[in-house]
Design a protein around this motif. Structure first.
Motif, PDB file in Angstrom:
ATOM      1  N   UNK A   1       0.838  -1.187   0.000  1.00 44.32           N
ATOM      2  CA  UNK A   1       0.000   0.000   0.000  1.00 44.32           C
ATOM      3  C   UNK A   1       0.877   1.242   0.000  1.00 44.32           C
ATOM      4  N   UNK A   2       0.409   2.271  -0.727  1.00 44.61           N
ATOM      5  CA  UNK A   2       1.066   3.581  -0.732  1.00 44.61           C
ATOM      6  C   UNK A   2       0.012   4.646  -0.445  1.00 44.61           C
ATOM      7  N   UNK A   3       0.152   5.382   0.685  1.00 46.30           N
ATOM      8  CA  UNK A   3       1.168   5.330   1.739  1.00 46.30           C
ATOM      9  C   UNK A   3       1.216   3.956   2.425  1.00 46.30           C
ATOM     10  N   UNK A   4       2.336   3.685   3.085  1.00 37.67           N
ATOM     11  CA  UNK A   4       2.562   2.369   3.669  1.00 37.67           C
ATOM     12  C   UNK A   4       1.507   2.039   4.714  1.00 37.67           C
ATOM     13  N   UNK A   5       1.197   0.736   4.816  1.00 37.31           N
ATOM     14  CA  UNK A   5       0.232   0.274   5.808  1.00 37.31           C
ATOM     15  C   UNK A   5       0.823   0.361   7.210  1.00 37.31           C
ATOM     16  N   UNK A   6      -0.038   0.479   8.184  1.00 35.19           N
ATOM     17  CA  UNK A   6       0.397   0.533   9.572  1.00 35.19           C
ATOM     18  C   UNK A   6       1.044  -0.800   9.968  1.00 35.19           C
ATOM     19  N   UNK A   7       2.190  -0.772  10.643  1.00 33.14           N
ATOM     20  CA  UNK A   7       2.872  -2.022  11.011  1.00 33.14           C
ATOM     21  C   UNK A   7       2.102  -2.866  12.012  1.00 33.14           C
ATOM     22  N   UNK A   8       1.050  -2.322  12.616  1.00 32.01           N
ATOM     23  CA  UNK A   8       0.248  -3.122  13.547  1.00 32.01           C
ATOM     24  C   UNK A   8      -0.486  -4.245  12.838  1.00 32.01           C
ATOM     25  N   UNK A   9      -0.702  -4.076  11.536  1.00 31.56           N
ATOM     26  CA  UNK A   9      -1.382  -5.120  10.777  1.00 31.56           C
ATOM     27  C   UNK A   9      -0.422  -6.266  10.478  1.00 31.56           C
ATOM     28  N   UNK A  10      -0.919  -7.480  10.626  1.00 28.93           N
ATOM     29  CA  UNK A  10      -0.164  -8.659  10.234  1.00 28.93           C
ATOM     30  C   UNK A  10      -0.750  -9.193   8.943  1.00 28.93           C
ATOM     31  N   UNK A  11       0.103  -9.507   7.976  1.00 28.91           N
ATOM     32  CA  UNK A  11      -0.384  -9.999   6.691  1.00 28.91           C
ATOM     33  C   UNK A  11      -1.160 -11.304   6.879  1.00 28.91           C
ATOM     34  N   UNK A  12      -2.272 -11.407   6.194  1.00 29.03           N
ATOM     35  CA  UNK A  12      -3.070 -12.633   6.246  1.00 29.03           C
ATOM     36  C   UNK A  12      -2.397 -13.668   5.339  1.00 29.03           C
ATOM     37  N   UNK A  13      -1.974 -14.800   5.887  1.00 27.37           N
ATOM     38  CA  UNK A  13      -1.274 -15.782   5.055  1.00 27.37           C
ATOM     39  C   UNK A  13      -2.206 -16.418   4.027  1.00 27.37           C
ATOM     40  N   UNK A  14      -1.639 -16.723   2.882  1.00 24.37           N
ATOM     41  CA  UNK A  14      -2.386 -17.404   1.821  1.00 24.37           C
ATOM     42  C   UNK A  14      -1.998 -18.878   1.854  1.00 24.37           C
ATOM     43  N   UNK A  15      -2.932 -19.709   2.238  1.00 28.72           N
ATOM     44  CA  UNK A  15      -2.645 -21.138   2.359  1.00 28.72           C
ATOM     45  C   UNK A  15      -2.917 -21.881   1.062  1.00 28.72           C
ATOM     46  N   UNK A  16      -2.000 -22.764   0.707  1.00 22.45           N
ATOM     47  CA  UNK A  16      -2.228 -23.634  -0.443  1.00 22.45           C
ATOM     48  C   UNK A  16      -3.224 -24.732  -0.076  1.00 22.45           C
ATOM     49  N   UNK A  17      -3.978 -25.176  -1.038  1.00 25.83           N
ATOM     50  CA  UNK A  17      -4.911 -26.269  -0.806  1.00 25.83           C
ATOM     51  C   UNK A  17      -4.160 -27.592  -0.734  1.00 25.83           C
ATOM     52  N   UNK A  18      -4.710 -28.530   0.004  1.00 26.25           N
ATOM     53  CA  UNK A  18      -4.082 -29.840   0.174  1.00 26.25           C
ATOM     54  C   UNK A  18      -4.503 -30.755  -0.979  1.00 26.25           C
ATOM     55  N   UNK A  19      -3.950 -30.496  -2.167  1.00 24.81           N
ATOM     56  CA  UNK A  19      -4.355 -31.274  -3.340  1.00 24.81           C
ATOM     57  C   UNK A  19      -3.863 -32.712  -3.277  1.00 24.81           C
ATOM     58  N   UNK A  20      -2.748 -32.964  -2.590  1.00 26.01           N
ATOM     59  CA  UNK A  20      -2.220 -34.330  -2.542  1.00 26.01           C
ATOM     60  C   UNK A  20      -3.112 -35.257  -1.737  1.00 26.01           C
ATOM     61  N   UNK A  21      -3.889 -34.709  -0.826  1.00 28.37           N
ATOM     62  CA  UNK A  21      -4.854 -35.545  -0.116  1.00 28.37           C
ATOM     63  C   UNK A  21      -5.882 -36.104  -1.099  1.00 28.37           C
ATOM     64  N   UNK A  22      -6.346 -35.261  -2.019  1.00 28.23           N
ATOM     65  CA  UNK A  22      -7.292 -35.734  -3.030  1.00 28.23           C
ATOM     66  C   UNK A  22      -6.658 -36.785  -3.933  1.00 28.23           C
TER      67      UNK A  22
END
Length: 274
Positions: free
Chosen positions: A202-223
């Motif tokens: 983001x510009x201006x920069x985001x507040x450092x209090x925010x933690x990035x929401x992780x993007x999880x990969x799907x468990x395709x090998x289970x399928x």
């Protein structure tokens, strides 16, 4: 030797075996489709981490309804695409999404509408923050102020979540359990894009209090494991039918007649040496 297989009973066994095997093959094919779909999602996630950001409208068409309406959902092939947009944050309509977990801690994701030049808006997930200190997991956090004036955001396009429940206003902020864009849009005074943007930069920069929401990969090998499992079961059912039929044929031919047990007690004792 195998004429008994043409009897009604054995024809019934064969029909049941074939139906069971066909059902297992169908379930394996269904899991294969799930594997391919989840693999495609993982590939889009990986591609989005390196691609140059595209204009927002390349992935999220502009809504054409009135206030509170929602635009078309992003095409599946465009989810997780990296996009960029410029607008002004509407700080009067911050949305808190409760019950969201990051690093095994329950807190809130903070969505803020970014109002664009055409008067429509897109929801921007600015990140995750914990509840207020000393409170419970549902205690509203202290949300860092959004920048005033024009803001340029870069992030991933995400589809609206299913379900959701009510969107309520508490202490001046909207609250919900799921990011259901149509439900949230009904509380807003402008049309809203049909997906939302998970913030990367983001510009201006985001507040450092925010933690990035992780993007999880799907468990395709289970399928994929389920694919192998169901297909093995199908093959085993056919092999099992053949094994039982062969055993019955040998029994009818007298080849598997049980041996007469030997009475060891009746046998003479072996002489002992002096």
């Amino acid at each position: 030797m195998y004429r008994f297989l043409l009897t009604p009973r054995w024809l019934g066994y064969l029909a049941l075996t074939l139906v069971a095997a066909a059902l297992m093959v169908f379930l394996g094919n269904w899991q294969l489709d799930r594997y391919r779909g989840r693999t495609a999602i993982n590939e889009r996630i990986d591609a989005g981490s390196t691609m140059a950001p595209a204009p927002l409208r390349d992935a999220l068409p502009a809504p054409n309804g009135g206030p509170g309406s929602t635009g078309p959902a992003p095409a599946e092939r465009l989810t997780w695409t990296r996009v960029t947009a410029t607008g002004r944050y509407d700080t009067a309509n911050v949305v808190l999404v409760r019950g969201r977990t990051v690093d095994n801690e329950v807190g809130f994701e903070v969505l803020t509408p970014l109002v664009l030049a055409d008067g429509s808006a897109v929801l921007v997930d600015r990140g995750w923050i914990p509840p207020a200190p000393g409170g419970s997991a549902t205690t509203q956090p202290q949300v860092p102020a959004a920048p005033s004036g024009d803001v340029t955001v870069t992030g991933r396009v995400v589809s609206s979540e299913s379900g959701g429940g009510a969107v309520d206003r508490r202490e001046g902020k909207l609250e919900t359990r799921r990011i259901s864009v149509p439900r949230i849009a009904r509380q807003l005074p402008y049309p809203v894009a049909g997906g939302y943007v998970l913030l990367d930069q983001q510009t201006p920069a985001a507040d450092p209090a925010f933690q990035a929401v992780p993007i999880g990969h799907t468990n395709n090998w289970q399928n994929f494991g389920y694919v192998v499992q169901w297909w093995l079961f199908a093959g085993m059912s056919l092999v099992g039918y053949g094994w039982v039929a062969r055993r019955e044929a040998r029994r009818m031919a007298g080849l598997d007649t049980p041996r007469t047990p030997v009475d060891r007690a009746a046998e003479p004792a072996a002489p002992t040496s002096a």
